[in-house]
Design a protein around this motif. Sequence first.
Motif, PDB file in Angstrom:
ATOM      1  N   HIS A 120       0.835  -1.207   0.000  1.00 53.20           N
ATOM      2  CA  HIS A 120       0.000   0.000   0.000  1.00 53.20           C
ATOM      3  C   HIS A 120       0.867   1.253   0.000  1.00 53.20           C
ATOM      4  CE1 HIS A 120      -3.372   2.662   0.851  1.00 53.20           C
ATOM      5  NE2 HIS A 120      -2.662   3.190   1.837  1.00 53.20           N
ATOM      6  N   GLU A 121       2.004   1.194   0.691  1.00 52.54           N
ATOM      7  CA  GLU A 121       2.898   2.349   0.754  1.00 52.54           C
ATOM      8  C   GLU A 121       3.477   2.667  -0.615  1.00 52.54           C
ATOM      9  OE1 GLU A 121       6.986   3.796   3.056  1.00 52.54           O
ATOM     10  OE2 GLU A 121       6.063   1.861   3.522  1.00 52.54           O
ATOM     11  N   VAL A 122       3.886   1.606  -1.359  1.00 49.56           N
ATOM     12  CA  VAL A 122       4.439   1.817  -2.697  1.00 49.56           C
ATOM     13  C   VAL A 122       3.376   2.369  -3.629  1.00 49.56           C
ATOM     14  CG1 VAL A 122       5.377   0.661  -4.730  1.00 49.56           C
ATOM     15  CG2 VAL A 122       6.236   0.059  -2.458  1.00 49.56           C
ATOM     16  N   MET A 123       2.167   1.793  -3.578  1.00 56.12           N
ATOM     17  CA  MET A 123       1.090   2.251  -4.461  1.00 56.12           C
ATOM     18  C   MET A 123       0.703   3.701  -4.159  1.00 56.12           C
ATOM     19  SD  MET A 123       0.552  -0.065  -6.629  1.00 56.12           S
ATOM     20  CE  MET A 123      -0.861   0.721  -7.350  1.00 56.12           C
ATOM     21  N   HIS A 124       0.862   4.088  -2.920  1.00 56.70           N
ATOM     22  CA  HIS A 124       0.509   5.453  -2.535  1.00 56.70           C
ATOM     23  C   HIS A 124       1.453   6.469  -3.191  1.00 56.70           C
ATOM     24  CE1 HIS A 124      -1.045   8.724  -0.084  1.00 56.70           C
ATOM     25  NE2 HIS A 124       0.201   9.018   0.294  1.00 56.70           N
ATOM     26  N   HIS A 125       2.687   6.022  -3.475  1.00 53.28           N
ATOM     27  CA  HIS A 125       3.683   6.942  -4.031  1.00 53.28           C
ATOM     28  C   HIS A 125       3.850   6.786  -5.547  1.00 53.28           C
ATOM     29  CE1 HIS A 125       4.891   6.966   0.269  1.00 53.28           C
ATOM     30  NE2 HIS A 125       5.193   8.224   0.010  1.00 53.28           N
ATOM     31  N   VAL A 126       3.059   5.895  -6.183  1.00 51.74           N
ATOM     32  CA  VAL A 126       3.171   5.727  -7.632  1.00 51.74           C
ATOM     33  C   VAL A 126       2.824   7.031  -8.327  1.00 51.74           C
ATOM     34  CG1 VAL A 126       2.197   4.559  -9.641  1.00 51.74           C
ATOM     35  CG2 VAL A 126       2.717   3.256  -7.573  1.00 51.74           C
ATOM     36  N   HIS A 127       3.674   7.456  -9.251  1.00 57.19           N
ATOM     37  CA  HIS A 127       3.464   8.733  -9.914  1.00 57.19           C
ATOM     38  C   HIS A 127       3.982   8.665 -11.339  1.00 57.19           C
ATOM     39  CE1 HIS A 127       7.517   8.666  -8.247  1.00 57.19           C
ATOM     40  NE2 HIS A 127       7.872   9.534  -9.203  1.00 57.19           N
ATOM     41  N   GLU A 128       3.434   9.497 -12.187  1.00 56.34           N
ATOM     42  CA  GLU A 128       3.873   9.571 -13.575  1.00 56.34           C
ATOM     43  C   GLU A 128       5.235  10.248 -13.653  1.00 56.34           C
ATOM     44  OE1 GLU A 128       4.136   8.313 -16.549  1.00 56.34           O
ATOM     45  OE2 GLU A 128       1.967   8.468 -16.858  1.00 56.34           O
ATOM     46  N   SER A 129       5.985   9.897 -14.675  1.00 57.65           N
ATOM     47  CA  SER A 129       7.317  10.471 -14.866  1.00 57.65           C
ATOM     48  C   SER A 129       7.209  11.927 -15.306  1.00 57.65           C
ATOM     49  CB  SER A 129       8.091   9.666 -15.913  1.00 57.65           C
ATOM     50  OG  SER A 129       8.256   8.328 -15.496  1.00 57.65           O
ATOM     51  N   PRO A 130       8.268  12.713 -15.065  1.00 59.50           N
ATOM     52  CA  PRO A 130       8.255  14.112 -15.513  1.00 59.50           C
ATOM     53  C   PRO A 130       8.289  14.197 -17.037  1.00 59.50           C
ATOM     54  CG  PRO A 130      10.408  13.515 -14.661  1.00 59.50           C
ATOM     55  CD  PRO A 130       9.502  12.369 -14.333  1.00 59.50           C
ATOM     56  N   GLN A 131       7.965  15.366 -17.569  1.00 60.78           N
ATOM     57  CA  GLN A 131       7.874  15.548 -19.014  1.00 60.78           C
ATOM     58  C   GLN A 131       9.213  15.305 -19.712  1.00 60.78           C
ATOM     59  OE1 GLN A 131       5.268  16.046 -21.095  1.00 60.78           O
ATOM     60  NE2 GLN A 131       4.021  15.625 -19.283  1.00 60.78           N
ATOM     61  N   VAL A 132      10.322  15.592 -19.043  1.00 59.79           N
ATOM     62  CA  VAL A 132      11.615  15.371 -19.670  1.00 59.79           C
ATOM     63  C   VAL A 132      11.831  13.893 -19.976  1.00 59.79           C
ATOM     64  CG1 VAL A 132      12.946  15.047 -17.529  1.00 59.79           C
ATOM     65  CG2 VAL A 132      14.055  16.043 -19.555  1.00 59.79           C
ATOM     66  N   MET A 133      11.142  13.006 -19.256  1.00 55.79           N
ATOM     67  CA  MET A 133      11.205  11.580 -19.540  1.00 55.79           C
ATOM     68  C   MET A 133      10.095  11.144 -20.486  1.00 55.79           C
ATOM     69  SD  MET A 133      12.068  10.117 -15.700  1.00 55.79           S
ATOM     70  CE  MET A 133      11.884   8.400 -16.186  1.00 55.79           C
ATOM     71  N   LEU A 134       9.013  11.880 -20.565  1.00 58.75           N
ATOM     72  CA  LEU A 134       7.880  11.485 -21.403  1.00 58.75           C
ATOM     73  C   LEU A 134       8.024  11.956 -22.848  1.00 58.75           C
ATOM     74  CD1 LEU A 134       4.863  12.084 -18.975  1.00 58.75           C
ATOM     75  CD2 LEU A 134       6.030   9.937 -19.515  1.00 58.75           C
ATOM     76  N   VAL A 135       8.634  13.101 -23.065  1.00 53.36           N
ATOM     77  CA  VAL A 135       8.782  13.619 -24.431  1.00 53.36           C
ATOM     78  C   VAL A 135       9.525  12.626 -25.336  1.00 53.36           C
ATOM     79  CG1 VAL A 135       9.879  15.407 -25.843  1.00 53.36           C
ATOM     80  CG2 VAL A 135       8.562  16.040 -23.804  1.00 53.36           C
ATOM     81  N   PRO A 136      10.641  12.005 -24.892  1.00 53.58           N
ATOM     82  CA  PRO A 136      11.267  10.985 -25.749  1.00 53.58           C
ATOM     83  C   PRO A 136      10.321   9.834 -26.088  1.00 53.58           C
ATOM     84  CG  PRO A 136      12.782  11.653 -24.022  1.00 53.58           C
ATOM     85  CD  PRO A 136      11.471  12.280 -23.694  1.00 53.58           C
ATOM     86  N   LEU A 137       9.419   9.490 -25.154  1.00 51.38           N
ATOM     87  CA  LEU A 137       8.469   8.419 -25.433  1.00 51.38           C
ATOM     88  C   LEU A 137       7.519   8.815 -26.559  1.00 51.38           C
ATOM     89  CD1 LEU A 137       7.538   7.231 -21.813  1.00 51.38           C
ATOM     90  CD2 LEU A 137       9.499   6.621 -23.221  1.00 51.38           C
ATOM     91  N   TYR A 138       7.074  10.060 -26.554  1.00 50.46           N
ATOM     92  CA  TYR A 138       6.174  10.519 -27.610  1.00 50.46           C
ATOM     93  C   TYR A 138       6.831  10.390 -28.988  1.00 50.46           C
ATOM     94  CZ  TYR A 138       3.942  12.854 -23.591  1.00 50.46           C
ATOM     95  OH  TYR A 138       3.348  13.139 -22.383  1.00 50.46           O
ATOM     96  N   LEU A 139       8.080  10.825 -29.072  1.00 56.10           N
ATOM     97  CA  LEU A 139       8.773  10.808 -30.360  1.00 56.10           C
ATOM     98  C   LEU A 139       9.045   9.385 -30.829  1.00 56.10           C
ATOM     99  CD1 LEU A 139      11.288  13.740 -29.733  1.00 56.10           C
ATOM    100  CD2 LEU A 139       9.145  13.793 -31.020  1.00 56.10           C
ATOM    101  N   LEU A 140       9.428   8.507 -29.905  1.00 57.55           N
ATOM    102  CA  LEU A 140       9.655   7.110 -30.270  1.00 57.55           C
ATOM    103  C   LEU A 140       8.349   6.436 -30.675  1.00 57.55           C
ATOM    104  CD1 LEU A 140      12.180   6.139 -27.466  1.00 57.55           C
ATOM    105  CD2 LEU A 140      12.683   6.286 -29.914  1.00 57.55           C
ATOM    106  N   ALA A 141       7.257   6.819 -30.036  1.00 55.35           N
ATOM    107  CA  ALA A 141       5.959   6.242 -30.383  1.00 55.35           C
ATOM    108  C   ALA A 141       5.572   6.585 -31.819  1.00 55.35           C
ATOM    109  CB  ALA A 141       4.888   6.742 -29.413  1.00 55.35           C
ATOM    110  N   ILE A 142       5.920   7.783 -32.256  1.00 52.78           N
ATOM    111  CA  ILE A 142       5.646   8.157 -33.652  1.00 52.78           C
ATOM    112  C   ILE A 142       6.366   7.206 -34.609  1.00 52.78           C
ATOM    113  CG2 ILE A 142       5.992   9.958 -35.387  1.00 52.78           C
ATOM    114  CD1 ILE A 142       5.650  12.025 -33.143  1.00 52.78           C
ATOM    115  N   GLY A 143       7.629   6.912 -34.300  1.00 53.28           N
ATOM    116  CA  GLY A 143       8.367   5.961 -35.124  1.00 53.28           C
ATOM    117  C   GLY A 143       7.787   4.564 -35.067  1.00 53.28           C
ATOM    118  N   ALA A 144       7.368   4.140 -33.870  1.00 55.89           N
ATOM    119  CA  ALA A 144       6.790   2.803 -33.718  1.00 55.89           C
ATOM    120  C   ALA A 144       5.485   2.656 -34.485  1.00 55.89           C
ATOM    121  CB  ALA A 144       6.566   2.502 -32.237  1.00 55.89           C
TER     122      ALA A 144
END
Length: 664
Positions: free
Chosen positions: A472-496
């Motif tokens: 429960h403690e781990v799930m309480h702290h689950v959070h999305e990554s910052p944009q600096v980590m998400l922007v590369p995912l967006y660009l790679l997704a376009i290629g995929a």
Amino acid sequence: MFLYKAIVFLPLIGAIIAGLFGRAIGAKASEFVTTGLMIIAAVLSWYVFITVGMGHHEGGPIKVEVLRWIQSGGIDVSWALRIDTLTSVMLIVVNSVSTLVHVYSIGYMHHDPHRPRFFAYLSLFTFAMLMLITSDNLAQMFFGWEGVGLASYLLIGFWFKKPSANAAAMKAFIVNRVGDFGFILGISSVFVLFGAINFDTIFANAAGFAHEGGEGSEVVLNLFGMHLDKAHALTGACLLLFMGAMGKSAQFLLHTWLPDAMEGPTPVSALIHAATMVTAGVFLVARMSPLFELSPDALVVVTVIGAITAFFAATVGLVQNDIKRVIAYSTCSQLGYMFVALGVGAYGAAIFHLFTHAFFKALLFLCAGSVIHAVDGEQDMRHMGGLRPHIKVTFVMMLIGTLAITGVGIPFTPFGFAGFFSKDVIIEAAYASHSPVAGFAFTMLVIAALFTSFYSWRLMFMTFFNKPRASHEVMHHVHESPQVMLVPLYLLAIGAIFAGWFFEGHFYGEEYAEFWKGALFTSEHNELLEHFHHVPALVALSPFIAMIVGFVTAWYMYIKSPSTPRVLAQQHRVLYQFLLNKWYFDELYDFLFVRSAKALGRFLWKKGDVGVIDTYGPNGIAARVVDVTNRVVRLQTGYLYHYAFAMLIGIAALVTWMMLGSSF
């Protein structure tokens, strides 16, 4: 010409600045410099791809001499950059993925106090790979080859205080040396055969070595005591070169280092598995296609090893629980696909899969890093589950990567994700080829496609669906990554999503010849480009059917009936343990090589070092001097009567000697 030099040397400049002056300028400045220079290199690489590959450049490869390098005997080698379509494709793969990994690492490694060193290693890794793919001769390629090996050792063992990271780095370095030994012999064989190691000279004279074997043929190479004619000598050289490719690209028997490389930071895993290191072997065989195309026996070996690797790695991926290891074995399996394509003569299809694979594999690894980041470093999927509502963006990005690697698309239409175009065409090419092992390769690849679909969806279901299995403690702290980590995912997704559809015709379709412009060699007997467009409908549908079966099976076992995997593991415990322990290759190699090497070392240490050198050699002489000195020192007591007694004994001995001497 400065443009091409800038693409190659900008990452090196970044590595030098961050490596030598990182402490002085600080972590933020190191990140900015290395990432900024990589962005420039990536933009310039796309420009080169558009002008050289997609454009109408004629006249053969562009040569840019950097400096005169080796002039010794019959070797005259310049350090030159060879720019053709194959190089331009690799440039955008290496620099694009490396740039996105640099950006991603700014967020992923923000807590690490050694960021300047990390970014210096990343840029050095990229430079070494760029030297490899722009090489104009085998010596220069070997320079980049070994540079990649060194940089991978530094990055895998980046967290050097972890014993497991050190062990993994050493394992990668040593296993690759086995393949590199074959590569060195292959380079030497090529030099003996052609009297040169420059690609132009080798390729121009390669045709004269084909189909000239048989009784009475001229002996041109003595290899390990075997007297080889031209055709067989060419085959021997190709097999030695392929041995090097097996090590770098983690093919069956030399694959054991790749999963352990997960001990490095996740961005390192993405860079190694998607753009550098493991693609080096595929590039080597593609670059040397003028030799391999003229050696049918060598191509059969390449096909068999590739097919076995695709099947083997897929079976191991079925039961792995570490999220990064599942993706790692996926890489090993997909590399097997690429080598099958090379082995059957579909060189364009092999590079096309390398190209699309870079996008969706980097996407999957960086998404895995985002998941690990969200759950405080946990990598075991058995301790995840239910993460979809908490990290929705990461879920969507990883879903896109999964759709791409499993080859989701609509058969007989131009609608599909990247893997639908690149992986499926390799399966069709394997079936349509005239290779004596075509049936074997086709069967292995279809089975591997089914297993790929299963373990990919298994990863998705275990990670993002069902009830949370973390505390429960781990799930309480689950959070999305910052944009600096998400922007590369967006660009790679376009290629995929779009890379397969957009570039299909260039890599192996109607624009093949105009696109490659001779960068890949296809002999006049190779009609595969025409044949695989006319395979039976069932063959064309087989990857799609395998994908559906794998998805449905994973859905049933991990969504509909989650208790089924445990029951099956208990019922088939021997098979489950066999797969979970990766066919026991690590244990086998430990028994055959590691333990025996350690035993030999201990024997030589005890018998040689301790028994001989420490007793009779320099160490032994020194020890005897020390022993005598220690005994003599005991005479130095400091008491006057002891010295007087010693003098008296000396005088008595001297008088006795004089009396006895005079009597003779």
